[in-house]
Design a protein around this motif. Structure first.
Motif, short mmCIF file in Angstrom:
data_model
loop_
_atom_site.label_atom_id
_atom_site.label_comp_id
_atom_site.label_asym_id
_atom_site.label_seq_id
_atom_site.Cartn_x
_atom_site.Cartn_y
_atom_site.Cartn_z
N LEU A 182 -9.72 17.66 4.80
CA LEU A 182 -10.49 18.46 3.86
C LEU A 182 -9.57 19.40 3.09
O LEU A 182 -9.76 19.63 1.89
CB LEU A 182 -11.55 19.28 4.60
N ASP A 183 -8.56 19.94 3.77
CA ASP A 183 -7.61 20.82 3.10
C ASP A 183 -6.69 20.04 2.17
O ASP A 183 -6.26 20.57 1.14
CB ASP A 183 -6.76 21.56 4.14
N ASP A 184 -6.40 18.78 2.50
CA ASP A 184 -5.51 17.97 1.68
C ASP A 184 -6.01 16.52 1.65
O ASP A 184 -5.55 15.69 2.43
CB ASP A 184 -4.08 18.01 2.23
N PRO A 185 -6.97 16.22 0.77
CA PRO A 185 -7.51 14.86 0.70
C PRO A 185 -6.46 13.81 0.35
O PRO A 185 -6.68 12.62 0.57
CB PRO A 185 -8.58 14.94 -0.40
N GLY A 186 -5.33 14.25 -0.18
CA GLY A 186 -4.27 13.31 -0.55
C GLY A 186 -3.36 12.94 0.60
O GLY A 186 -2.46 12.11 0.43
N ASP A 187 -3.56 13.52 1.77
CA ASP A 187 -2.76 13.20 2.95
C ASP A 187 -2.90 11.71 3.25
O ASP A 187 -4.00 11.22 3.48
CB ASP A 187 -3.25 14.02 4.15
N ASP A 188 -1.78 10.98 3.23
CA ASP A 188 -1.86 9.52 3.37
C ASP A 188 -1.42 9.03 4.74
O ASP A 188 -1.09 7.84 4.89
CB ASP A 188 -1.04 8.84 2.27
N ARG A 189 -1.44 9.88 5.76
CA ARG A 189 -1.09 9.42 7.10
C ARG A 189 -2.05 8.32 7.57
O ARG A 189 -3.25 8.39 7.34
CB ARG A 189 -1.10 10.58 8.08
N THR A 190 -1.49 7.33 8.24
CA THR A 190 -2.29 6.22 8.74
C THR A 190 -3.02 6.64 10.02
O THR A 190 -2.73 7.69 10.61
CB THR A 190 -1.41 5.01 9.05
N ALA A 243 -6.28 11.93 -9.62
CA ALA A 243 -5.69 10.82 -8.87
C ALA A 243 -4.61 11.33 -7.92
O ALA A 243 -4.57 10.95 -6.74
CB ALA A 243 -5.12 9.79 -9.83
N ASP A 244 -3.76 12.20 -8.41
CA ASP A 244 -2.68 12.75 -7.58
C ASP A 244 -3.25 13.61 -6.44
O ASP A 244 -2.78 13.53 -5.30
CB ASP A 244 -1.75 13.59 -8.45
N ALA A 245 -4.28 14.38 -6.73
CA ALA A 245 -4.85 15.28 -5.72
C ALA A 245 -5.49 14.54 -4.56
O ALA A 245 -5.52 15.04 -3.43
CB ALA A 245 -5.88 16.21 -6.37
N VAL A 246 -6.01 13.34 -4.83
CA VAL A 246 -6.69 12.61 -3.76
C VAL A 246 -5.85 11.44 -3.23
O VAL A 246 -6.37 10.54 -2.57
CB VAL A 246 -8.08 12.10 -4.21
N GLY A 247 -4.53 11.48 -3.50
CA GLY A 247 -3.63 10.59 -2.79
C GLY A 247 -3.24 9.30 -3.45
O GLY A 247 -2.76 8.38 -2.79
N THR A 249 -0.74 7.47 -6.06
CA THR A 249 0.48 7.60 -6.88
C THR A 249 0.33 6.88 -8.21
O THR A 249 1.06 7.17 -9.15
CB THR A 249 1.69 7.03 -6.12
N SER A 250 -0.63 5.97 -8.29
CA SER A 250 -0.89 5.23 -9.52
C SER A 250 -2.27 5.60 -10.05
O SER A 250 -3.28 5.43 -9.35
CB SER A 250 -0.82 3.72 -9.26
N THR A 251 -2.31 6.11 -11.28
CA THR A 251 -3.60 6.45 -11.88
C THR A 251 -4.46 5.21 -12.06
O THR A 251 -5.69 5.25 -11.86
CB THR A 251 -3.39 7.13 -13.24
N SER A 252 -3.85 4.10 -12.40
CA SER A 252 -4.62 2.86 -12.60
C SER A 252 -5.27 2.41 -11.30
O SER A 252 -6.40 1.90 -11.31
CB SER A 252 -3.73 1.76 -13.17
N ALA A 253 -4.57 2.58 -10.18
CA ALA A 253 -5.16 2.22 -8.88
C ALA A 253 -6.36 3.11 -8.57
O ALA A 253 -7.40 2.64 -8.09
CB ALA A 253 -4.12 2.33 -7.78
N PHE A 254 -6.24 4.40 -8.87
CA PHE A 254 -7.35 5.32 -8.65
C PHE A 254 -8.53 4.94 -9.53
O PHE A 254 -9.68 4.92 -9.06
CB PHE A 254 -6.90 6.75 -8.97
N VAL A 255 -8.28 4.62 -10.79
CA VAL A 255 -9.35 4.24 -11.71
C VAL A 255 -10.09 3.02 -11.17
O VAL A 255 -11.33 2.95 -11.19
CB VAL A 255 -8.79 3.97 -13.12
N ALA A 256 -9.34 2.04 -10.68
CA ALA A 256 -9.96 0.81 -10.17
C ALA A 256 -10.84 1.09 -8.95
O ALA A 256 -11.96 0.58 -8.85
CB ALA A 256 -8.87 -0.21 -9.82
N VAL A 257 -10.34 1.92 -8.03
CA VAL A 257 -11.12 2.23 -6.82
C VAL A 257 -12.34 3.07 -7.18
O VAL A 257 -13.45 2.81 -6.68
CB VAL A 257 -10.23 2.97 -5.79
N PHE A 258 -12.17 4.05 -8.04
CA PHE A 258 -13.29 4.91 -8.43
C PHE A 258 -14.39 4.08 -9.09
O PHE A 258 -15.57 4.27 -8.79
CB PHE A 258 -12.80 6.00 -9.38
N ARG A 259 -13.98 3.17 -9.95
CA ARG A 259 -14.98 2.33 -10.64
C ARG A 259 -15.69 1.42 -9.64
O ARG A 259 -16.92 1.22 -9.75
CB ARG A 259 -14.31 1.50 -11.72
#
Length: 287
Positions: A182-190, A243-247, A249-259
């Motif tokens: 919640l503090d860092d939604p961009g945390d990409d730890r597995t 896109a950067d805030a929620v983890g 690195t590619s804006t296009s990847a974020f756009v695809a997932v969001f859509r």
């Protein structure tokens, strides 16, 4: 839960009372319900938080622009524009509306309207429902006309399978992981990295997380990221920054997932959330 966390106020970083938020303690409503359906439009000029409360009526909240968040127990719903939530009578809940949010609040007599169950239900009210609610704010309407309009509005409320509900568990060690995310939604730890972090095996943490949250870890984190993204986009943030805030690195990847998850591109969602179309009708109905 970490001791510096208040489960009532810190239900999501973007849904918490803050110094710039107007915090409201609702009055305790009592007495008989003398209407079938009542309500109308509202608009916020700053973030507003209604602390936990309940109603003797069912309630439907419909976002017109901006973003509403509703918390009931460990569950949080993010309501983007043209989405709504049916809240059963007597259920304790809290609500946050962001800056320049516009929304409808509708109250329904439990004895003379539909009952969608004991828990909140996501609904997608049609434009006709919103128009009928605004129409019912008129004072010079015959009883017969009001009855017909109420019945049509009530039957337009249909549950939808898609939901922006996210559970925020309070059981350790899941609560520790959840609040770090919640503090860092961009945390990409597995999941494996989180398991080492809390001293569990990957398989054990996977089972515990799913039992506590109702979702696999990956799906829960994706849902969190999309909810946070919707909140920031509704405030007018740039797509690349979100896109950067929620983890991503590619804006296009974020756009695809969001859509894929919402049916809209981030830019279209932001435009809809900031649309002035509903504002003019809401302001006119309030005047």
């Amino acid at each position: 839960m970490p001791p510096d966390r208040d489960p009532v106020e810190n239900w999501l970083p973007w849904g918490s009372p803050s110094q710039d938020a107007l915090v409201v303690q609702p009055e305790d409503a009592s007495g008989d319900v003398d209407f079938v359906l009542a309500g109308g439009p509202s608009r916020t000029h700053q973030p507003v938080v209604w602390l936990e409360h309940s109603h003797r009526t069912h309630e439907v909240l419909v976002a017109l622009s901006g973003l509403l968040t509703v918390r009931a127990g460990d569950d949080v719903w993010a309501l983007p524009p043209r989405n709504g939530l049916w809240i059963p009578a007597g259920l304790p809940h809290a609500v946050r509306a962001g800056t320049d949010s516009r929304f409808l609040t509708v109250y329904l007599d439990p004895g003379r309207s539909r009952d969608l169950g004991p828990e909140p239900v996501t609904v997608a009210p049609s434009a006709l429902f919103s128009e009928l609610v605004l129409h019912l704010t008129s004072q010079d309407m015959s009883d017969e006309a009001r009855h017909h309009a109420e019945q049509v509005a009530i039957h337009l409320l249909e549950p939808v399978t898609a939901s922006t509900r996210i559970t925020v568990p309070t059981v350790e060690p899941v609560a520790r992981i959840v609040h770090e995310l919640l503090d860092d939604p961009g945390d990409d730890r597995t999941l494996a990295q989180w398991a080492r972090h809390v001293g569990l095996s990957t398989s054990t943490l996977g089972r515990v997380f799913r039992r506590a949250s109702g979702q696999p870890f990956g799906r829960w984190r994706l849902h969190l990221r999309m909810n946070v993204a919707m909140a920031r986009l509704s405030e007018g943030a740039r797509v690349s920054d979100v896109a950067d805030a929620v983890g991503y690195t590619s804006t296009s990847a974020f756009v695809a997932v969001f859509r894929r998850e919402t049916g809209l591109t981030p830019g279209s969602f932001r435009d809809a959330a900031r649309s002035p179309d509903d504002a003019s009708r809401t302001d006119a109905a309030s005047s």
